[in-house]
Design an enzyme around this catalytic site. Structure first.
Site, PDB file in Angstrom:
ATOM      1  N   ALA A  23      13.608   3.353 -21.246  1.00 58.33           N
ATOM      2  CA  ALA A  23      13.077   4.210 -20.182  1.00 58.33           C
ATOM      3  C   ALA A  23      14.102   4.555 -19.097  1.00 58.33           C
ATOM      4  O   ALA A  23      14.104   5.655 -18.556  1.00 58.33           O
ATOM      5  CB  ALA A  23      11.859   3.541 -19.558  1.00 58.33           C
ATOM      6  N   GLN A  24      14.968   3.626 -18.755  1.00 56.08           N
ATOM      7  CA  GLN A  24      15.916   3.876 -17.659  1.00 56.08           C
ATOM      8  C   GLN A  24      17.105   4.745 -18.084  1.00 56.08           C
ATOM      9  O   GLN A  24      17.836   5.274 -17.237  1.00 56.08           O
ATOM     10  CB  GLN A  24      16.502   2.544 -17.115  1.00 56.08           C
ATOM     11  CG  GLN A  24      15.488   1.471 -16.767  1.00 56.08           C
ATOM     12  CD  GLN A  24      14.517   1.892 -15.682  1.00 56.08           C
ATOM     13  OE1 GLN A  24      14.908   2.493 -14.683  1.00 56.08           O
ATOM     14  NE2 GLN A  24      13.252   1.590 -15.876  1.00 56.08           N
ATOM     15  N   GLY A  29      20.012  -4.881 -16.690  1.00 50.37           N
ATOM     16  CA  GLY A  29      18.854  -5.519 -17.336  1.00 50.37           C
ATOM     17  C   GLY A  29      18.640  -6.989 -17.000  1.00 50.37           C
ATOM     18  O   GLY A  29      17.539  -7.503 -17.171  1.00 50.37           O
ATOM     19  N   GLU A  38       6.121  -8.422  -9.010  1.00 54.52           N
ATOM     20  CA  GLU A  38       6.913  -8.683  -7.796  1.00 54.52           C
ATOM     21  C   GLU A  38       6.493  -7.772  -6.647  1.00 54.52           C
ATOM     22  O   GLU A  38       6.114  -6.618  -6.866  1.00 54.52           O
ATOM     23  CB  GLU A  38       8.392  -8.419  -8.092  1.00 54.52           C
ATOM     24  CG  GLU A  38       8.938  -9.346  -9.148  1.00 54.52           C
ATOM     25  CD  GLU A  38      10.270  -8.864  -9.733  1.00 54.52           C
ATOM     26  OE1 GLU A  38      11.067  -9.729 -10.113  1.00 54.52           O
ATOM     27  OE2 GLU A  38      10.506  -7.656  -9.815  1.00 54.52           O
ATOM     28  N   ARG A  86      15.856   5.705  -8.499  1.00 51.03           N
ATOM     29  CA  ARG A  86      16.583   4.945  -7.476  1.00 51.03           C
ATOM     30  C   ARG A  86      17.540   3.935  -8.105  1.00 51.03           C
ATOM     31  O   ARG A  86      18.636   3.690  -7.586  1.00 51.03           O
ATOM     32  CB  ARG A  86      15.657   4.331  -6.443  1.00 51.03           C
ATOM     33  CG  ARG A  86      14.909   3.026  -6.829  1.00 51.03           C
ATOM     34  CD  ARG A  86      15.806   1.771  -6.678  1.00 51.03           C
ATOM     35  NE  ARG A  86      15.106   0.544  -6.446  1.00 51.03           N
ATOM     36  CZ  ARG A  86      15.087  -0.493  -7.289  1.00 51.03           C
ATOM     37  NH1 ARG A  86      15.691  -0.464  -8.452  1.00 51.03           N
ATOM     38  NH2 ARG A  86      14.451  -1.592  -6.945  1.00 51.03           N
ATOM     39  N   ASP A 112      17.646  -9.222 -14.547  1.00 52.67           N
ATOM     40  CA  ASP A 112      17.099  -9.086 -13.195  1.00 52.67           C
ATOM     41  C   ASP A 112      15.964 -10.062 -12.921  1.00 52.67           C
ATOM     42  O   ASP A 112      15.104  -9.792 -12.090  1.00 52.67           O
ATOM     43  CB  ASP A 112      16.651  -7.624 -12.954  1.00 52.67           C
ATOM     44  CG  ASP A 112      15.600  -7.171 -13.957  1.00 52.67           C
ATOM     45  OD1 ASP A 112      15.291  -7.936 -14.887  1.00 52.67           O
ATOM     46  OD2 ASP A 112      15.079  -6.049 -13.801  1.00 52.67           O
ATOM     47  N   THR A 139       7.677  -1.235 -19.929  1.00 52.68           N
ATOM     48  CA  THR A 139       8.236  -2.499 -19.438  1.00 52.68           C
ATOM     49  C   THR A 139       8.062  -2.590 -17.923  1.00 52.68           C
ATOM     50  O   THR A 139       7.684  -3.629 -17.394  1.00 52.68           O
ATOM     51  CB  THR A 139       9.736  -2.581 -19.796  1.00 52.68           C
ATOM     52  OG1 THR A 139       9.859  -2.502 -21.210  1.00 52.68           O
ATOM     53  CG2 THR A 139      10.368  -3.873 -19.295  1.00 52.68           C
TER      54      THR A 139
HETATM   55  P1  NAD Z   1      12.771  -0.435 -21.989  1.00 57.50           P
HETATM   56  O1  NAD Z   1      11.968  -1.521 -22.613  1.00 57.50           O
HETATM   57  O2  NAD Z   1      12.185   0.930 -21.897  1.00 57.50           O
HETATM   58  O3  NAD Z   1      14.183  -0.283 -22.741  1.00 57.50           O
HETATM   59  C1  NAD Z   1      14.983  -1.382 -23.062  1.00 57.50           C
HETATM   60  C2  NAD Z   1      15.755  -1.059 -24.331  1.00 57.50           C
HETATM   61  O4  NAD Z   1      16.650  -2.152 -24.602  1.00 57.50           O
HETATM   62  C3  NAD Z   1      14.875  -0.884 -25.576  1.00 57.50           C
HETATM   63  O5  NAD Z   1      15.111   0.375 -26.155  1.00 57.50           O
HETATM   64  C4  NAD Z   1      15.301  -2.041 -26.484  1.00 57.50           C
HETATM   65  O6  NAD Z   1      15.261  -1.713 -27.849  1.00 57.50           O
HETATM   66  C5  NAD Z   1      16.729  -2.281 -26.004  1.00 57.50           C
HETATM   67  N1  NAD Z   1      17.265  -3.603 -26.317  1.00 57.50           N
HETATM   68  C6  NAD Z   1      16.660  -4.818 -26.201  1.00 57.50           C
HETATM   69  N2  NAD Z   1      17.499  -5.794 -26.604  1.00 57.50           N
HETATM   70  C7  NAD Z   1      18.662  -5.181 -26.961  1.00 57.50           C
HETATM   71  C8  NAD Z   1      19.906  -5.659 -27.447  1.00 57.50           C
HETATM   72  N3  NAD Z   1      20.107  -6.955 -27.674  1.00 57.50           N
HETATM   73  N4  NAD Z   1      20.894  -4.753 -27.701  1.00 57.50           N
HETATM   74  C9  NAD Z   1      20.686  -3.427 -27.492  1.00 57.50           C
HETATM   75  N5  NAD Z   1      19.527  -2.922 -27.043  1.00 57.50           N
HETATM   76  C10 NAD Z   1      18.518  -3.790 -26.778  1.00 57.50           C
HETATM   77  O7  NAD Z   1      13.162  -0.973 -20.533  1.00 57.50           O
HETATM   78  P2  NAD Z   1      13.721  -0.144 -19.292  1.00 57.50           P
HETATM   79  O8  NAD Z   1      12.609   0.317 -18.416  1.00 57.50           O
HETATM   80  O9  NAD Z   1      14.728   0.848 -19.776  1.00 57.50           O
HETATM   81  O10 NAD Z   1      14.439  -1.309 -18.492  1.00 57.50           O
HETATM   82  C11 NAD Z   1      15.606  -1.916 -19.034  1.00 57.50           C
HETATM   83  C12 NAD Z   1      15.940  -3.147 -18.232  1.00 57.50           C
HETATM   84  O11 NAD Z   1      16.324  -2.784 -16.923  1.00 57.50           O
HETATM   85  C13 NAD Z   1      14.758  -4.109 -18.077  1.00 57.50           C
HETATM   86  O12 NAD Z   1      15.234  -5.412 -18.299  1.00 57.50           O
HETATM   87  C14 NAD Z   1      14.327  -3.938 -16.644  1.00 57.50           C
HETATM   88  O13 NAD Z   1      13.741  -5.093 -16.121  1.00 57.50           O
HETATM   89  C15 NAD Z   1      15.659  -3.625 -15.987  1.00 57.50           C
HETATM   90  N6  NAD Z   1      15.582  -2.879 -14.739  1.00 57.50           N
HETATM   91  C16 NAD Z   1      16.430  -3.250 -13.740  1.00 57.50           C
HETATM   92  C17 NAD Z   1      16.415  -2.558 -12.555  1.00 57.50           C
HETATM   93  C18 NAD Z   1      17.394  -2.917 -11.481  1.00 57.50           C
HETATM   94  O14 NAD Z   1      17.270  -2.443 -10.358  1.00 57.50           O
HETATM   95  N7  NAD Z   1      18.385  -3.719 -11.770  1.00 57.50           N
HETATM   96  C19 NAD Z   1      15.503  -1.499 -12.343  1.00 57.50           C
HETATM   97  C20 NAD Z   1      14.664  -1.126 -13.401  1.00 57.50           C
HETATM   98  C21 NAD Z   1      14.710  -1.826 -14.599  1.00 57.50           C
END
Ligand code: NAD
Length: 357
Positions: free
Chosen positions: A149-150, A235, A66, A122, A237, A94
């Site tokens: 990660a977040q 998540g 994006e 942020r 998004d 991710t």
């Molecule tokens: P990541 O892959 O590091 O962590 C995601 C975690 O979710 C993993 O540990 C995984 O095991 C867990 N998970 C997956 N399915 C699950 C379920 N059903 N129940 C419980 N846990 C589950 O990803 P990340 O970098 O932490 O990002 C998380 C989400 O946040 C992603 O979908 C990303 O796109 C989104 N995100 C949104 C924004 C925003 O501004 N809204 C910003 C950054 C990331």
């Protein structure tokens, strides 16, 4: 110290991953989350003057890439970001990102920065800023489902900005929860490890969902969400990627960043296009009401919007002078005669031959 000056506009300050980590360690992660939240708040309060567009997304089976542009008329910014939920299986992240700020008057870039770490900061600062306005009074306990990660950034932002002292963690991958607990050890949050989503949400004032899965998942079902809770849904998004059961949405007062983008990408993609939502910036300026009663469920349907990246980049730019954490990149061609770009290349050839190369 590397310092850009008005005479070398062709040199663009670049904040590498290493620079970013050093900025965080010198400022302190919680101070930085609070600082970014202040910049976010300033920009949300002048929301109307920004150029706004839903982000430009290129989808594939594996994920999405994006571009997220905006401008306040003086400074232009954009972020490049991906979202690939399967990446972690092959040791990749991710979400990765980088971003640019430019001077609107000249069009010249004035900052190039890593934004993988900055996006986590942020996003967490935005979540906590939204919760500050929407959560039930005196909130102390947050459930966090998804401990990737977040997660630590989210936890620390809610501690620093909202006063959260108790965290209830759950992830389908127990190793992710162990990692999150270990990283947050000694940082002033009492952590409870839970064995299901249901257990995690018990007694929580705030529920954060921050999982990654490129599908319409149901991380929370309606029966798990009691009255008066604030949900911070991070998540979901992307089109076809959600975390909450539709019935939760129908019981909630829903707050969003930018409706034209959230209707495509957020939890509300499950609802009709005219389902009422409140824009967060209006709550912050007092133009709209936030939580109106203690029993109401409030939902921040976060997808991440360009203005948040703009605020975070602005914050970083203002840290360069004091931290010295950047390098000047020779990124823009700078011929002596602005129209003699080709001549500059020819002269470079001459300089190379002079050196006998
Ligand atoms: P990541 O892959 O590091 O962590 C995601 C975690 O979710 C993993 O540990 C995984 O095991 C867990 N998970 C997956 N399915 C699950 C379920 N059903 N129940 C419980 N846990 C589950 O990803 P990340 O970098 O932490 O990002 C998380 C989400 O946040 C992603 O979908 C990303 O796109 C989104 N995100 C949104 C924004 C925003 O501004 N809204 C910003 C950054 C990331």
């Amino acid at each position: 110290m590397n310092k850009n000056t008005s005479t070398d506009l062709n040199l663009v300050p670049f904040v590498s991953v290493d620079n970013m980590m050093k900025i965080i360690l010198s400022v302190g992660v919680e101070n930085m989350l609070v600082g970014i939240a202040e910049y976010l708040e300033d920009d949300f309060k002048r929301w109307e003057l920004f150029d706004k567009t839903p982000r430009v997304a290129s989808h594939s089976n594996e994920g999405v890439i994006e571009l997220m542009p905006t401008s306040d008329g003086q400074v232009y910014g954009f972020k490049y970001v991906n979202g690939h939920p399967m990446n972690t299986k092959s040791g990749l992240q991710t979400v990765t990102a980088f971003g640019v700020l430019s001077d609107v008057n000249t069009g010249y870039p004035i900052l190039l920065s890593e934004m993988t770490i900055l996006t986590a900061l942020r996003t967490a600062a935005t979540s906590a800023m939204a919760a500050k306005y929407l959560m039930p009074k005196g909130s102390k306990c947050m459930a966090m489902i998804g401990n990737g990660a977040q997660s630590e950034f989210q936890a620390l932002a809610f501690k620093a900005i909202c006063g959260i002292t108790e965290l209830r963690l759950y992830d389908i991958d127990a190793q992710a929860t162990e990692k999150c607990m270990k990283n947050l050890q000694g940082l002033g949050i009492n952590i409870v490890k839970c064995d299901s989503e249901q257990t995690a949400v018990e007694g929580a004032d705030i529920i954060t969902t921050v999982t990654a899965d490129k599908q319409c998942a149901t991380i929370l079902t309606d029966n798990m969400v009691g009255s008066g809770v604030h949900i911070n849904a991070i998540g979901g998004d992307c089109p076809g990627k959600t975390e909450l059961h539709k019935d939760i949405l129908l019981r909630s007062k829903i707050f969003v960043e930018y409706p034209p983008q959230t209707r495509i990408e957020g939890e509300i993609q499950q609802l009709d296009d005219d389902h009422p939502v409140t824009e967060l910036w209006q709550v912050m300026t007092g133009a709209a009401e936030g939580r109106t009663d203690e029993k109401q469920i409030t939902l921040f349907d976060s997808v991440g919007f360009a203005i948040e990246d703009f605020s975070a980049l602005r914050y970083i730019r203002d840290q360069l002078e004091t931290t010295g954490q950047f390098q000047n990149l020779d990124m823009l061609a700078d011929p002596d005669d602005p129209r003699d770009l080709f001549g500059m290349v020819l002269r470079a050839k001459g300089a190379t031959s002079d050196k006998g190369e």
